[in-house]
Design a protein around this motif. Structure first.
Motif, PDB file in Angstrom:
ATOM      1  N   ALA A 193       0.799  -1.230   0.000  1.00 19.84           N
ATOM      2  CA  ALA A 193       0.000   0.000   0.000  1.00 19.84           C
ATOM      3  C   ALA A 193       0.830   1.276   0.000  1.00 19.84           C
ATOM      4  CB  ALA A 193      -0.936   0.009   1.212  1.00 19.84           C
ATOM      5  N   GLY A 194       2.161   1.162   0.036  1.00 18.42           N
ATOM      6  CA  GLY A 194       2.991   2.363   0.065  1.00 18.42           C
ATOM      7  C   GLY A 194       2.833   3.163   1.338  1.00 18.42           C
ATOM      8  N   TYR A 195       2.631   2.464   2.480  1.00 12.30           N
ATOM      9  CA  TYR A 195       2.299   3.176   3.715  1.00 12.30           C
ATOM     10  C   TYR A 195       3.004   2.554   4.917  1.00 12.30           C
ATOM     11  CZ  TYR A 195      -0.747   6.655   5.880  1.00 12.30           C
ATOM     12  OH  TYR A 195      -1.236   7.774   6.497  1.00 12.30           O
ATOM     13  N   GLY A 196       4.317   2.413   4.847  1.00  7.19           N
ATOM     14  CA  GLY A 196       5.060   1.763   5.920  1.00  7.19           C
ATOM     15  C   GLY A 196       5.627   2.734   6.931  1.00  7.19           C
ATOM     16  N   TYR A 197       4.776   3.344   7.744  1.00  6.40           N
ATOM     17  CA  TYR A 197       5.209   4.326   8.735  1.00  6.40           C
ATOM     18  C   TYR A 197       5.295   3.709  10.128  1.00  6.40           C
ATOM     19  CZ  TYR A 197       4.299   7.797   5.141  1.00  6.40           C
ATOM     20  OH  TYR A 197       4.320   8.516   3.976  1.00  6.40           O
ATOM     21  N   GLU A 198       6.212   4.248  10.941  1.00  5.75           N
ATOM     22  CA  GLU A 198       6.371   3.753  12.310  1.00  5.75           C
ATOM     23  C   GLU A 198       5.148   4.020  13.169  1.00  5.75           C
ATOM     24  OE1 GLU A 198       9.826   5.642  13.827  1.00  5.75           O
ATOM     25  OE2 GLU A 198      11.232   4.283  12.845  1.00  5.75           O
ATOM     26  N   SER A 199       4.386   5.040  12.828  1.00 12.09           N
ATOM     27  CA  SER A 199       3.268   5.466  13.676  1.00 12.09           C
ATOM     28  C   SER A 199       1.961   4.757  13.355  1.00 12.09           C
ATOM     29  CB  SER A 199       3.067   6.980  13.542  1.00 12.09           C
ATOM     30  OG  SER A 199       2.787   7.324  12.191  1.00 12.09           O
ATOM     31  N   VAL A 200       1.978   3.803  12.422  1.00  5.57           N
ATOM     32  CA  VAL A 200       0.745   3.097  12.064  1.00  5.57           C
ATOM     33  C   VAL A 200       0.942   1.593  12.159  1.00  5.57           C
ATOM     34  CG1 VAL A 200       0.069   4.965  10.503  1.00  5.57           C
ATOM     35  CG2 VAL A 200       1.190   2.925   9.577  1.00  5.57           C
ATOM     36  N   VAL A 201      -0.179   0.885  12.187  1.00  6.90           N
ATOM     37  CA  VAL A 201      -0.209  -0.573  12.105  1.00  6.90           C
ATOM     38  C   VAL A 201      -1.102  -0.932  10.927  1.00  6.90           C
ATOM     39  CG1 VAL A 201      -0.831  -2.725  13.248  1.00  6.90           C
ATOM     40  CG2 VAL A 201       0.021  -0.803  14.606  1.00  6.90           C
ATOM     41  N   CYS A 202      -0.584  -1.708  10.004  1.00  6.18           N
ATOM     42  CA  CYS A 202      -1.394  -2.148   8.868  1.00  6.18           C
ATOM     43  C   CYS A 202      -2.032  -3.493   9.189  1.00  6.18           C
ATOM     44  CB  CYS A 202      -0.542  -2.244   7.611  1.00  6.18           C
ATOM     45  SG  CYS A 202      -0.096  -0.621   6.953  1.00  6.18           S
ATOM     46  N   LEU A 203      -3.288  -3.646   8.772  1.00  8.41           N
ATOM     47  CA  LEU A 203      -4.100  -4.801   9.137  1.00  8.41           C
ATOM     48  C   LEU A 203      -4.504  -5.574   7.893  1.00  8.41           C
ATOM     49  CD1 LEU A 203      -6.449  -2.948  11.658  1.00  8.41           C
ATOM     50  CD2 LEU A 203      -4.304  -4.136  12.164  1.00  8.41           C
ATOM     51  N   SER A 204      -4.194  -6.858   7.891  1.00  5.54           N
ATOM     52  CA  SER A 204      -4.520  -7.724   6.769  1.00  5.54           C
ATOM     53  C   SER A 204      -5.786  -8.514   7.067  1.00  5.54           C
ATOM     54  CB  SER A 204      -3.353  -8.688   6.513  1.00  5.54           C
ATOM     55  OG  SER A 204      -3.681  -9.624   5.516  1.00  5.54           O
ATOM     56  N   ARG A 205      -6.636  -8.672   6.052  1.00  2.00           N
ATOM     57  CA  ARG A 205      -7.860  -9.463   6.192  1.00  2.00           C
ATOM     58  C   ARG A 205      -8.287  -9.934   4.813  1.00  2.00           C
ATOM     59  NH1 ARG A 205      -9.058  -6.275   2.931  1.00  2.00           N
ATOM     60  NH2 ARG A 205      -9.890  -4.191   3.102  1.00  2.00           N
ATOM     61  N   ALA A 206      -9.280 -10.786   4.755  1.00  2.00           N
ATOM     62  CA  ALA A 206      -9.766 -11.294   3.483  1.00  2.00           C
ATOM     63  C   ALA A 206     -10.403 -10.172   2.675  1.00  2.00           C
ATOM     64  CB  ALA A 206     -10.777 -12.410   3.716  1.00  2.00           C
ATOM     65  N   GLU A 207     -10.260 -10.237   1.368  1.00  4.28           N
ATOM     66  CA  GLU A 207     -10.910  -9.251   0.510  1.00  4.28           C
ATOM     67  C   GLU A 207     -12.422  -9.345   0.694  1.00  4.28           C
ATOM     68  OE1 GLU A 207     -10.656  -7.772  -4.168  1.00  4.28           O
ATOM     69  OE2 GLU A 207      -9.316  -9.332  -3.392  1.00  4.28           O
ATOM     70  N   GLY A 208     -13.090  -8.202   0.735  1.00  3.19           N
ATOM     71  CA  GLY A 208     -14.525  -8.172   0.990  1.00  3.19           C
ATOM     72  C   GLY A 208     -14.871  -8.032   2.458  1.00  3.19           C
ATOM     73  N   GLU A 209     -13.843  -7.989   3.315  1.00  3.22           N
ATOM     74  CA  GLU A 209     -14.043  -7.777   4.739  1.00  3.22           C
ATOM     75  C   GLU A 209     -13.259  -6.539   5.160  1.00  3.22           C
ATOM     76  OE1 GLU A 209     -12.872 -11.301   6.787  1.00  3.22           O
ATOM     77  OE2 GLU A 209     -14.366 -12.568   5.808  1.00  3.22           O
ATOM     78  N   GLY A 210     -13.477  -6.091   6.406  1.00  4.11           N
ATOM     79  CA  GLY A 210     -12.663  -5.008   6.936  1.00  4.11           C
ATOM     80  C   GLY A 210     -13.451  -3.805   7.397  1.00  4.11           C
ATOM     81  N   ILE A 211     -12.707  -2.766   7.799  1.00  7.05           N
ATOM     82  CA  ILE A 211     -13.331  -1.545   8.293  1.00  7.05           C
ATOM     83  C   ILE A 211     -13.859  -0.717   7.135  1.00  7.05           C
ATOM     84  CG2 ILE A 211     -11.832  -1.495  10.316  1.00  7.05           C
ATOM     85  CD1 ILE A 211     -10.306   0.826   8.971  1.00  7.05           C
ATOM     86  N   CYS A 212     -14.787   0.171   7.471  1.00  2.18           N
ATOM     87  CA  CYS A 212     -15.301   1.099   6.481  1.00  2.18           C
ATOM     88  C   CYS A 212     -15.621   2.402   7.198  1.00  2.18           C
ATOM     89  CB  CYS A 212     -16.511   0.490   5.774  1.00  2.18           C
ATOM     90  SG  CYS A 212     -16.918   1.265   4.196  1.00  2.18           S
ATOM     91  N   ARG A 213     -16.312   3.302   6.526  1.00  2.05           N
ATOM     92  CA  ARG A 213     -16.565   4.625   7.084  1.00  2.05           C
ATOM     93  C   ARG A 213     -17.145   4.546   8.487  1.00  2.05           C
ATOM     94  NH1 ARG A 213     -20.507   6.518   2.587  1.00  2.05           N
ATOM     95  NH2 ARG A 213     -21.066   4.337   2.896  1.00  2.05           N
ATOM     96  N   GLY A 214     -16.460   5.168   9.438  1.00  2.00           N
ATOM     97  CA  GLY A 214     -16.986   5.310  10.776  1.00  2.00           C
ATOM     98  C   GLY A 214     -16.556   4.285  11.784  1.00  2.00           C
ATOM     99  N   ASP A 215     -15.991   3.154  11.346  1.00  2.81           N
ATOM    100  CA  ASP A 215     -15.381   2.269  12.322  1.00  2.81           C
ATOM    101  C   ASP A 215     -14.105   2.897  12.852  1.00  2.81           C
ATOM    102  OD1 ASP A 215     -16.926  -0.007  12.829  1.00  2.81           O
ATOM    103  OD2 ASP A 215     -16.464  -0.797  10.861  1.00  2.81           O
ATOM    104  N   ALA A 216     -13.746   4.041  12.301  1.00  3.25           N
ATOM    105  CA  ALA A 216     -12.562   4.757  12.772  1.00  3.25           C
ATOM    106  C   ALA A 216     -12.626   4.976  14.275  1.00  3.25           C
ATOM    107  CB  ALA A 216     -12.446   6.098  12.057  1.00  3.25           C
ATOM    108  N   GLY A 217     -11.468   4.831  14.915  1.00  7.99           N
ATOM    109  CA  GLY A 217     -11.380   5.029  16.355  1.00  7.99           C
ATOM    110  C   GLY A 217     -11.603   3.777  17.168  1.00  7.99           C
ATOM    111  N   ALA A 218     -11.980   2.667  16.513  1.00  8.36           N
ATOM    112  CA  ALA A 218     -12.215   1.420  17.240  1.00  8.36           C
ATOM    113  C   ALA A 218     -10.896   0.836  17.735  1.00  8.36           C
ATOM    114  CB  ALA A 218     -12.924   0.411  16.343  1.00  8.36           C
ATOM    115  N   ALA A 219     -10.956   0.204  18.899  1.00  8.61           N
ATOM    116  CA  ALA A 219      -9.765  -0.406  19.490  1.00  8.61           C
ATOM    117  C   ALA A 219      -9.294  -1.594  18.665  1.00  8.61           C
ATOM    118  CB  ALA A 219     -10.066  -0.854  20.916  1.00  8.61           C
TER     119      ALA A 219
END
Length: 261
Positions: A193-219
């Motif tokens: 994704a071109g997003y390898g920053y120390e301040s983030v964690v990238c999350l892998s999951r199956a295509e068709g699954e995952g967060i979307c608008r508004g799940d932001a801020g979830a633990a």
């Protein structure tokens, strides 16, 4: 502590991808399962003008962490705290539990372009913890000192997220949903994704699954129920082939401590 820099070109690219995903404070977990009452007692439904907009994580009797873009008016200027409240102690975003008003909002001073996407909500009253309302443990300070996301969360570490919103078929869900992820190393996130920053964690999951608008801020929690991240945004349409992105909480422990005393 290293401060990740983003070039103008990459910033515009990320901004365009985020716009295409309509990253805004209204969200869902795609492909999730129902949460049992009390299973994620640190969860907060962050509400703007009485409507659910994002999720948050209880970290003390007076404070909740959420994504900065959920409570930003312009840049690091927050919306008026009087427009915000949280619903706690229920898996139903529309009813049950208790509504607590927000007293003040602190957005990280370096927030921008979805980097440093973290904010602190100070509550208007002190919470009384129970089996349905509890705080989530912060990472140990040693994780902040390493400044290395791969040392803290090796590639493939199982993590878990719960939030409210629409189901995979696009219908609205009143009940909190949960989903499982695996972390990606910085190098793999940079590759995918071109997003390898120390301040983030990238999350892998199956295509068709995952967060979307508004799940932001979830633990984002690990097997030991330690708060490892706060969901931030996704690339492209929800459930795309690209990893989802979370703010790495351990990167901000000093800032969190300084602003929650």
């Amino acid at each position: 502590m290293a401060d990740p820099r983003i070039t103008l070109g990459l910033g515009l690219l990320i901004f365009g991808l985020i716009l295409s995903a309509e990253a805004s404070p209204q969200g869902r977990i795609l492909g999730g399962e129902d949460v049992a009452q009390g299973e994620y007692p640190w969860s907060a439904s962050v509400r703007y003008n009485k409507a659910h907009v994002c999720s948050g994580a209880i970290i003390s009797t007076n404070h909740i962490l959420t994504a900065a873009h959920c409570v930003s008016s312009v840049g690091i200027t927050p919306v008026d705290a009087s427009t915000l409240a949280v619903r706690l102690g229920t898996i139903n975003q529309y009813a049950g539990g208790s509504i607590v008003n927000v007293k003040s909002v602190i957005i990280h001073p370096s927030y921008g372009n979805f980097l440093h996407d973290i904010a602190i909500l100070e509550l208007d009253e002190t919470l009384v913890f129970s089996d349905r309302i509890q705080d989530i443990a912060l990472p140990p300070t040693t994780d902040e000192e390493t400044e290395d996301v791969d040392a803290e969360l090796p590639n493939g570490t199982p993590v878990y997220v719960a939030g409210w919103g629409e189901l995979s078929d696009g219908t609205a869900s009143y009940k909190q949903q949960k989903a499982n992820y695996n972390t990606l190393s910085r190098s793999l996130c940079e590759w995918e994704a071109g997003y390898g920053y120390e301040s983030v964690v990238c999350l892998s999951r199956a295509e068709g699954e995952g967060i979307c608008r508004g799940d932001a801020g979830a633990a984002v929690i690990d097997d030991d129920k330690v708060l490892r991240g706060l969901t931030s945004f996704n690339f492209g349409p929800c459930g795309s082939k690209y990893p989802d992105v979370a703010t790495r909480v351990s990167y901000y422990l000093t800032w969190i401590e300084a602003n929650t005393q």
